[in-house]
Structure formats: structure tokens, C-alpha cells
Design a protein around this motif. Structure first.
Motif, short mmCIF file in Angstrom:
data_model
loop_
_atom_site.label_atom_id
_atom_site.label_comp_id
_atom_site.label_asym_id
_atom_site.label_seq_id
_atom_site.Cartn_x
_atom_site.Cartn_y
_atom_site.Cartn_z
N CYS A 103 15.98 43.31 40.56
CA CYS A 103 15.49 42.41 39.52
C CYS A 103 15.81 40.98 39.95
O CYS A 103 14.94 40.14 40.00
CB CYS A 103 16.14 42.75 38.17
N HIS A 273 10.04 47.80 34.26
CA HIS A 273 10.05 47.06 33.00
C HIS A 273 9.28 47.83 31.92
O HIS A 273 9.61 47.74 30.75
CB HIS A 273 9.47 45.66 33.18
N GLU A 299 11.88 48.24 40.62
CA GLU A 299 13.19 47.60 40.78
C GLU A 299 14.15 48.57 41.47
O GLU A 299 14.34 49.70 41.01
CB GLU A 299 13.71 47.12 39.43
N ASP A 310 19.01 44.15 34.55
CA ASP A 310 18.13 45.32 34.44
C ASP A 310 18.61 46.58 35.16
O ASP A 310 17.78 47.39 35.61
CB ASP A 310 16.70 44.95 34.93
MN MN Z 1 13.83 42.98 35.82
#
Ligand code: MN
Ligand code: PEP
Length: 338
Positions: A103, A273, A299, A310
Motif C-alpha cells: 500500500c 481495497h 497489495e 492496509d
Molecule cells: Mn491501500
């Protein structure tokens, strides 16, 4: 209005049409194809008679465009846009493009290690945030320019093109100096000054769908970039807000085949996400490829538990290797390859 040029139309014919468009106060945007070129005419076309264009040398026909997103629409361009990233890498071709990375860029060592590992696993490009759009102002905001320097170092070390988000029009010049692809985040999808600025920068742009944007608003946002004569727009579905709270957002996979009916632009999917949950990333990546996505944004971090941002939706490097292997038969089943 779209002016379709004949396959054997010369550059002189094209320039002449563009001049005629300008001479009547309209704007012309050339959309280059492999077998023929088309020119989109933007503005109120009623200033000239309907058959005005058809008589110009090299013109095959002119076609009215009904969609408000004239440049993004398939009505004017019925061949897919393929974005060339250099190093022979493409987004929108037969091969599924996988953009992987953390991220946020945390250090030079972190991003260089990830770059090499995702490259070895078959990634197309490296991602990493340097300017982070955080909901909470007291959380890590990214390493900013220092992060861009580390990201560029990771490009050198791995040979992968790099992708990073740009938050404001003022930062476009700085981020363009380092990055191969500019990312516009969900929170900025309708920041029209930013869209114009990334359009002018001329680099490929990943445009993430606004978390509450309709498909039409999404395509109109892409249109802002295309209208700056920048044809290299990649649409990214990253989940929308719904009543559901079990996942961070609701990943709308049906948007992929829906957009394929409407636009020639490549579409990638971001299940990280889109779900907010590590365990859902692998199955939703497979689903995205199965429904026709041109690429994925994933990610990835060596130690997601310790990721600055994240972590819960981030997969580790072993899981990324495994994902890349498991995607192969899915891609093949739909006529694509990894
Ligand atoms: Mn992110
Ligand atoms: C990101 O990709 O790092 C990001 C912040 O995504 P989004 O804009 O979709 O939230």
C-alpha cells in the motif's frame, strides 16, 4: 461525432481534417488504431452541415456519437485500447497485467525487496504509495518525495515499470518525474482539475472508480483525461459503498463485462481495497480474470502484519507467488494468459 478515416488515408489527409475541425471552432482528437484512424470531434457539431466532413479527402464516413463520453465510448472506436508501458509490457493485451506492491512505500529496502519478488513471480508493474490519501489525518501519510526516490530505485533494481498515486494537480509534475503510470484514487475520481492535469502530463493513468460513482460518472471522469489528448487511461474497479459492512467495500465484478460493452479502455480490478480482507483477495482475483478483467492490482508485502497501511487486506509474497500460479488456468479458460 466521429470521423472514420479510410485505411489508406495519409497524414496530410488527417492534418487537413484536424485543421478543418479547428477552423469551425471545434476540437479534434485523433484516436490512432492499428488498421485505421478515427478523429473525434468535440463541441457543438451543428455549426456545420451534416455532410460537411464526408467530402474531405481520406474520410470514409462520419458517425454521430450518442454517449456523453465520446472518446471513451466504443461507438467511436471499436478496437481495444492497449497501453504500452515499455519493456514490452502492456495493459489491455492478451496477457493479464498484474500490478503488485505495498500500500505504502516504507523504506528503500522494503520496496526493492518487494519489486524483485513480484517481478520473479510474473508481475507486470510495481505499485507503492508515496502520497497516501488517508481518511484519518493522524495516520501515516506516506514518505512523499523520499518515497518516490525509493520507488524509482526499485524500478532500476527490478526493471518493472512503477505506479504511484498523485493527490493534487500541484504534485503532478513531481510525481511524473519519477513514475511511469499515474494513479488517481477513488477519493479524487471527480477532482476535475486533477483529471485535467494528469491528462496533460501525457503518462498512462490508472483511474480508480469513485467509491460512490455510477458507471457513467466513471466514464465521464475518464473522458476528462482523454480530452487532454491522453489516450492511455486504465479504468480500475476498487469496490463501491453499499449497505454491506462485512467487507470494506463491495467489489462490483459485474462492472467489468458492463464496461466492456461500453468502452474500449482497459479495465483492471483491485480486490485488495475492494474487499479489505486478505482471505478474499485470491478468489476475487480469479473472479475478476474470469469475467474479463485486463489486469489486477494487488497489495503485497513481505510481512503484512507489520505493513504501515492496509495490512488486513495485504497478502504476503508467498501468497502472491501462489496466486500467480493459480491464475494461469483461469486466464487460459477465458482465452487470456498470465
Ligand atoms: Mn491501500
Ligand atoms: C491505493 O491504491 O493505494 C488506494 C488508496 O486506493 P483507493 O484510492 O482505491 O482507496
Amino acid at each position: 461525432m466521429i470521423i472514420v478515416m479510410k485505411p489508406d488515408a495519409t497524414k496530410k489527409d488527417i492534418d487537413h481534417v484536424l485543421e478543418r475541425i479547428e477552423s469551425v471552432g471545434l476540437k479534434g482528437v485523433l484516436l490512432q488504431g492499428t488498421s485505421r484512424n478515427v478523429i473525434a470531434v468535440i463541441g457543438d457539431e451543428r455549426v456545420v452541415p451534416a455532410d460537411f466532413w464526408d467530402v474531405l479527402p481520406g474520410v470514409e464516413k462520419s458517425v454521430p456519437i450518442l454517449a456523453p463520453y465520446k472518446l471513451a465510448s466504443k461507438e467511436g472506436k471499436d478496437f481495444k485500447t492497449v497501453i504500452h508501458l515499455g519493456n514490452g509490457k502492456k495493459i489491455g493485451g492478451e496477457q493479464i497485467a498484474v500490478i503488485a506492491g505495498p500500500c505504502a512505500i516504507e523504506s528503500k529496502e522494503q520496496i526493492v525487496e518487494i519489486a524483485k519478488r513480484v517481478r520473479d513471480a510474473g508481475a507486470t508493474a510495481l505499485r507503492g504509495g508515496a502520497f497516501k490519501p488517508r481518511s484519518n489525518p493522524y495516520t501515516f501519510q506516506g514518505l512523499q518525495e523520499e518515497g518516490l526516490v525509493h520507488l524509482a530505485r526499485a524500478r532500476e533494481a527490478s526493471g518493472l515499470p512503477i505506479v504511484t498515486e498523485v493527490l493534487t494537480p500541484e504534485h503532478v509534475k513531481l510525481v511524473s518525474k519519477y513514475s511511469d503510470i499515474l494513479q488517481v484514487g477513488t477519493r479524487n475520481m471527480q477532482n476535475f482539475l486533477l483529471l485535467r492535469a494528469v491528462g496533460e502530463a501525457g503518462k498512462p493513468v490508472i483511474l480508480k472508480r469513485g467509491m460512490s460513482a455510477t458507471i457513467e460518472e466513471f466514464l465521464l471522469a475518464a473522458e476528462y483525461i482523454l480530452a487532454q489528448n491522453n489516450p492511455n487511461v486504465i479504468l480500475c474497479e476498487r469496490g463501491i459503498r453499499t449497505f454491506e459492512t462485512h467487507t470494506r467495500f463491495t467489489l462490483s465484478l459485474s462492472v467489468v463485462p458492463q464496461l466492456k460493452e461500453m468502452t474500449h479502455l482497459p479495465i483492471i480490478v483491485d480486490p485488495s481495497h475492494g474487499t479489505g480482507k486478505r482471505s478474499l483477495v485470491n478468489p476475487m482475483c480469479k473472479g475478476a480474470v474470469a469475467v474479463g478483467a485486463d489486469g489486477l492490482l494487488v497489495e503485497t508485502h513481505p510481512d503484512p502484519e507489520r505493513s504501515f497501511v492496509d495490512g488486513p487486506q495485504t497478502i504476503n509474497l508467498e501468497a502472491f507467488d501462489c496466486l500467480m500460479q493459480e491464475l494461469k488456468p483461469v486466464a487460459e479458460a477465458v482465452g487470456r494468459r498470465m
